[in-house]
Design an enzyme around this catalytic site. Structure first.
Site, mmCIF file in Angstrom:
data_model
loop_
_atom_site.group_PDB
_atom_site.id
_atom_site.type_symbol
_atom_site.label_atom_id
_atom_site.label_comp_id
_atom_site.label_asym_id
_atom_site.label_seq_id
_atom_site.Cartn_x
_atom_site.Cartn_y
_atom_site.Cartn_z
ATOM 1 N N ASP A 125 14.455 0.498 11.314
ATOM 2 C CA ASP A 125 13.313 -0.095 12.002
ATOM 3 C C ASP A 125 12.541 1.001 12.719
ATOM 4 O OD1 ASP A 125 11.776 -1.543 14.142
ATOM 5 O OD2 ASP A 125 12.821 -3.252 13.241
ATOM 6 N N HIS A 175 11.627 -5.684 5.763
ATOM 7 C CA HIS A 175 11.250 -6.981 6.326
ATOM 8 C C HIS A 175 10.317 -7.718 5.359
ATOM 9 C CE1 HIS A 175 9.882 -9.931 9.297
ATOM 10 N NE2 HIS A 175 8.649 -9.660 8.901
ATOM 11 N N SER A 219 -7.386 -1.211 10.389
ATOM 12 C CA SER A 219 -8.007 -2.279 9.604
ATOM 13 C C SER A 219 -9.439 -2.490 10.056
ATOM 14 C CB SER A 219 -7.199 -3.554 9.838
ATOM 15 O OG SER A 219 -7.913 -4.663 9.362
ATOM 16 N N ARG A 269 -16.562 -10.038 0.954
ATOM 17 C CA ARG A 269 -15.694 -8.992 1.482
ATOM 18 C C ARG A 269 -15.863 -7.728 0.660
ATOM 19 N NH1 ARG A 269 -15.596 -12.309 4.665
ATOM 20 N NH2 ARG A 269 -13.884 -13.307 5.803
ATOM 21 N N ASP A 304 11.948 2.240 6.012
ATOM 22 C CA ASP A 304 11.524 0.847 5.873
ATOM 23 C C ASP A 304 12.707 -0.041 6.227
ATOM 24 O OD1 ASP A 304 10.455 -1.706 4.756
ATOM 25 O OD2 ASP A 304 8.953 -0.396 3.831
ATOM 26 N N TYR A 357 -8.904 0.141 6.789
ATOM 27 C CA TYR A 357 -8.991 -0.406 5.435
ATOM 28 C C TYR A 357 -9.849 -1.650 5.444
ATOM 29 C CZ TYR A 357 -4.203 1.684 5.273
ATOM 30 O OH TYR A 357 -3.082 2.457 5.385
ATOM 31 N N ILE A 377 0.843 -1.205 0.000
ATOM 32 C CA ILE A 377 0.000 0.000 0.000
ATOM 33 C C ILE A 377 0.878 1.256 0.000
ATOM 34 C CG2 ILE A 377 -1.884 1.189 1.174
ATOM 35 C CD1 ILE A 377 -2.520 -1.593 2.514
ATOM 36 N N TYR A 389 -3.459 -9.841 15.731
ATOM 37 C CA TYR A 389 -3.218 -8.746 14.776
ATOM 38 C C TYR A 389 -4.243 -7.625 14.967
ATOM 39 C CZ TYR A 389 -3.432 -6.195 10.361
ATOM 40 O OH TYR A 389 -3.483 -5.206 9.418
ATOM 41 N N ASN A 400 -1.685 -15.491 1.757
ATOM 42 C CA ASN A 400 -2.755 -15.735 2.735
ATOM 43 C C ASN A 400 -4.086 -15.224 2.219
ATOM 44 O OD1 ASN A 400 -1.134 -16.716 4.957
ATOM 45 N ND2 ASN A 400 -0.280 -14.647 4.997
ATOM 46 N N LYS A 455 -3.811 -3.551 16.249
ATOM 47 C CA LYS A 455 -4.291 -2.374 15.512
ATOM 48 C C LYS A 455 -5.190 -1.515 16.395
ATOM 49 C CE LYS A 455 -2.216 -2.778 11.640
ATOM 50 N NZ LYS A 455 -1.284 -1.748 11.160
ATOM 51 N N GLY A 462 -11.941 -18.365 12.267
ATOM 52 C CA GLY A 462 -11.959 -16.924 12.522
ATOM 53 C C GLY A 462 -12.570 -16.100 11.394
HETATM 54 P P1 NAD Z 1 3.405 -4.655 3.511
HETATM 55 O O1 NAD Z 1 3.971 -5.729 4.351
HETATM 56 O O2 NAD Z 1 3.494 -4.778 2.036
HETATM 57 O O3 NAD Z 1 4.069 -3.263 3.909
HETATM 58 C C1 NAD Z 1 4.549 -2.997 5.210
HETATM 59 C C2 NAD Z 1 5.936 -2.378 5.073
HETATM 60 O O4 NAD Z 1 6.438 -2.123 6.390
HETATM 61 C C3 NAD Z 1 6.923 -3.315 4.382
HETATM 62 O O5 NAD Z 1 7.648 -2.607 3.396
HETATM 63 C C4 NAD Z 1 7.823 -3.782 5.520
HETATM 64 O O6 NAD Z 1 9.136 -4.073 5.083
HETATM 65 C C5 NAD Z 1 7.771 -2.587 6.462
HETATM 66 N N1 NAD Z 1 8.054 -2.944 7.850
HETATM 67 C C6 NAD Z 1 7.590 -3.986 8.562
HETATM 68 N N2 NAD Z 1 8.076 -3.951 9.816
HETATM 69 C C7 NAD Z 1 8.843 -2.840 9.909
HETATM 70 C C8 NAD Z 1 9.620 -2.245 10.952
HETATM 71 N N3 NAD Z 1 9.681 -2.802 12.161
HETATM 72 N N4 NAD Z 1 10.285 -1.104 10.690
HETATM 73 C C9 NAD Z 1 10.230 -0.528 9.449
HETATM 74 N N5 NAD Z 1 9.528 -1.051 8.425
HETATM 75 C C10 NAD Z 1 8.840 -2.179 8.660
HETATM 76 O O7 NAD Z 1 1.896 -4.436 3.974
HETATM 77 P P2 NAD Z 1 0.739 -3.569 3.323
HETATM 78 O O8 NAD Z 1 -0.269 -4.498 2.790
HETATM 79 O O9 NAD Z 1 1.301 -2.500 2.460
HETATM 80 O O10 NAD Z 1 0.127 -2.925 4.639
HETATM 81 C C11 NAD Z 1 0.555 -1.681 5.140
HETATM 82 C C12 NAD Z 1 -0.134 -1.415 6.460
HETATM 83 O O11 NAD Z 1 -1.546 -1.494 6.274
HETATM 84 C C13 NAD Z 1 0.201 -2.419 7.567
HETATM 85 O O12 NAD Z 1 0.311 -1.720 8.780
HETATM 86 C C14 NAD Z 1 -0.994 -3.337 7.576
HETATM 87 O O13 NAD Z 1 -1.201 -3.912 8.849
HETATM 88 C C15 NAD Z 1 -2.117 -2.388 7.211
HETATM 89 N N6 NAD Z 1 -3.261 -3.052 6.602
HETATM 90 C C16 NAD Z 1 -3.080 -3.851 5.502
HETATM 91 C C17 NAD Z 1 -4.156 -4.530 4.940
HETATM 92 C C18 NAD Z 1 -3.959 -5.450 3.759
HETATM 93 O O14 NAD Z 1 -4.829 -6.303 3.533
HETATM 94 N N7 NAD Z 1 -2.911 -5.348 2.967
HETATM 95 C C19 NAD Z 1 -5.451 -4.370 5.488
HETATM 96 C C20 NAD Z 1 -5.614 -3.529 6.585
HETATM 97 C C21 NAD Z 1 -4.506 -2.878 7.135
HETATM 98 N N1 UDP Z 2 -10.521 -17.239 0.818
HETATM 99 C C1 UDP Z 2 -10.632 -18.453 0.173
HETATM 100 N N2 UDP Z 2 -9.484 -19.079 -0.241
HETATM 101 C C2 UDP Z 2 -8.235 -18.562 -0.050
HETATM 102 C C3 UDP Z 2 -8.132 -17.307 0.605
HETATM 103 C C4 UDP Z 2 -9.298 -16.671 1.032
HETATM 104 O O1 UDP Z 2 -11.735 -18.961 -0.026
HETATM 105 O O2 UDP Z 2 -7.230 -19.180 -0.426
HETATM 106 C C5 UDP Z 2 -11.748 -16.519 1.240
HETATM 107 C C6 UDP Z 2 -11.825 -16.226 2.732
HETATM 108 O O3 UDP Z 2 -12.427 -17.315 3.408
HETATM 109 C C7 UDP Z 2 -12.684 -14.948 2.743
HETATM 110 C C8 UDP Z 2 -12.304 -14.237 1.446
HETATM 111 O O4 UDP Z 2 -11.742 -15.252 0.600
HETATM 112 O O5 UDP Z 2 -14.062 -15.269 2.667
HETATM 113 C C9 UDP Z 2 -11.267 -13.134 1.622
HETATM 114 O O6 UDP Z 2 -10.160 -13.663 2.337
HETATM 115 P P1 UDP Z 2 -8.853 -12.783 2.592
HETATM 116 O O7 UDP Z 2 -7.907 -13.619 3.399
HETATM 117 O O8 UDP Z 2 -8.363 -12.233 1.297
HETATM 118 O O9 UDP Z 2 -9.389 -11.544 3.422
HETATM 119 P P2 UDP Z 2 -9.912 -11.477 4.961
HETATM 120 O O10 UDP Z 2 -10.606 -12.765 5.253
HETATM 121 O O11 UDP Z 2 -8.716 -11.258 5.781
HETATM 122 O O12 UDP Z 2 -10.854 -10.337 4.979
#
Ligand code: NAD
Ligand code: UDP
Length: 337
Positions: free
Chosen positions: A58, A34, A124, A230, A31, A176, A12, A148, A197, A152, A293
């Site tokens: 970090d 990681h 989130s 979703r 960054d 998000y 993101i 997790y 995942n 948050k 879950g």
């Molecule tokens: P991502 O893992 O791609 O990005 C996170 C970045 O943070 C990475 O570049 C990683 O290297 C860096 N990072 C991790 N630990 C660190 C540390 N200790 N110090 C410095 N940098 C560090 O994840 P993303 O999908 O881009 O998500 C960004 C944020 O949004 C996260 O906080 C995540 O929890 C939150 N979020 C993501 C989602 C999603 O589905 N992708 C949904 C809701 C919230």
């Molecule tokens: N899901 C699935 N197969 C997969 C991954 C996810 O059927 O391999 C389903 C999951 O059960 C959910 C939806 O897809 O209903 C979105 O899952 P995701 O993990 O992307 O998002 P989250 O559940 O964290 O909102």
């Protein structure tokens, strides 16, 4: 504005850098790579011709943060850096509290030292937990179901108390929903380090032939077709929400949560079908047991973000599928290719 972007090389974060540079903000990334690679920042630079300074460090390293604050003097911080895998958080709770909560506290101390009073936080929809009603609005009770989600929520509470106690402070808590999709250039996208995942990257890997089949986690939910629903949000729309939040933080104080979704949920089968259309490839699938879950449906009420920040999602389901396919097929090994 000068904006420090922690975790800016991530999925993101990288898309957000493009949108910030497009609005003439100055950016600096912190960054530790990681879960990302430095090449991501090179791609952002090549797409924008923009100046992207970066520090490898970090977010829990107070010394690194202090040096960065002195050099860059940010006027706002967007805090993406964190750990995000729900299953891993259950097995490694201390790591998750440390990075996600201690990281936020360390960042706030470093911001306080230089008088930086604006933070946009990556929260989130998972903070809500089992729906009491749908769509979730920001007043919905919070009861996260995972470690997790609790990290948050805890970080949100820290930021809310900080904003309450700090004159002039603004904390924007962006909740998000499910970010998917990729940049229109197909040069930036989601690059899961290991086994994906999440649904969308998994479908993409099946379509490109890296995985044999998709497991559908449950087809007996109380939804129209029985599979989980979703609220998927295109990552470029999500990135733009951060630019809107930076603007909002310029003229508002206090802590405020905003849902960032489209309000339109899609089922697993609808996502698979959209991906078939976009890729022209079959997506073999097999129905498997429900995943622990998981809730049946998540849906955002994002009217607050529209009314107060002027932000609204504009990308469609087909945009999400087509951009994911363009990214996955053009970069079958992600950034490692
Ligand atoms: P991502 O893992 O791609 O990005 C996170 C970045 O943070 C990475 O570049 C990683 O290297 C860096 N990072 C991790 N630990 C660190 C540390 N200790 N110090 C410095 N940098 C560090 O994840 P993303 O999908 O881009 O998500 C960004 C944020 O949004 C996260 O906080 C995540 O929890 C939150 N979020 C993501 C989602 C999603 O589905 N992708 C949904 C809701 C919230
Ligand atoms: N899901 C699935 N197969 C997969 C991954 C996810 O059927 O391999 C389903 C999951 O059960 C959910 C939806 O897809 O209903 C979105 O899952 P995701 O993990 O992307 O998002 P989250 O559940 O964290 O909102």
């Amino acid at each position: 504005m000068r904006v420090l972007v922690t975790g800016g090389a991530g999925y993101i974060g990288s898309h957000t850098l493009i949108e910030l540079l497009g609005q003439a903000h100055e950016v600096c990334v912190l960054d530790n790579f990681h879960n990302s690679r430095p090449v991501v920042l090179d791609r952002v630079r090549s797409l924008t011709n923009g100046k992207v300074t970066s520090v490898t460090g970090d977010v829990r390293d107070r010394g690194a943060l202090d040096a960065l604050m002195d050099d860059f003097a940010p006027q706002a911080v967007i805090h993406f850096a964190g750990l995000k895998a729900v299953g891993e958080s259950q097995r490694q709770p201390v790591d998750y509290y440390d990075v996600n909560v201690t990281g936020t506290l360390t960042l706030l101390r470093a911001m306080d030292r230089i008088g930086c009073r604006r933070i946009i936080f990556s929260s989130s929809a998972t903070v809500y937990g089992e729906p009491v009603y749908l769509p979730y609005d920001e007043a919905h009770p919070t009861a996260p179901l995972s470690v997790y989600g609790r990290t948050k929520l805890m970080a949100e509470e820290v930021l809310t108390d900080w904003a309450r106690a700090t004159p002039e402070a603004t904390a924007v808590l962006l909740r998000y929903f499910n970010p998917v999709g990729a940049h229109a250039s197909a040069r930036l996208g989601e690059d899961p380090a290991d086994y994906p995942n999440n649904l969308m990257p998994f479908i993409a890997q099946v379509a490109v032939g890296k995985r044999d089949e998709l497991q559908v986690f449950g087809d007996d939910y109380p939804t129209d077709d029985g599979t989980g629903e979703r609220d998927y949000i295109h990552v470029v729309d999500l990135a733009r929400a951060h630019v809107a939040a930076v603007d909002w933080a310029e003229s508002n104080t206090g802590a405020r949560a905003f849902n960032i979704g489209t309000g339109q949920p899609y089922s697993v089968y609808q996502m698979v079908e959209a991906f078939r259309r976009a890729s022209g490839h079959p997506i073999p699938l097999r129905v498997a047991p429900r995943r622990d879950g998981d809730v049946a449906r998540m849906q955002a009420d994002s009217r607050r973000a529209e009314a107060e920040m002027g932000w609204r999602a504009t990308h469609t389901l087909d945009d999400m599928a087509a951009s994911t396919w363009a990214w996955q097929s053009g970069n079958p090994d992600g950034y490692g290719g």
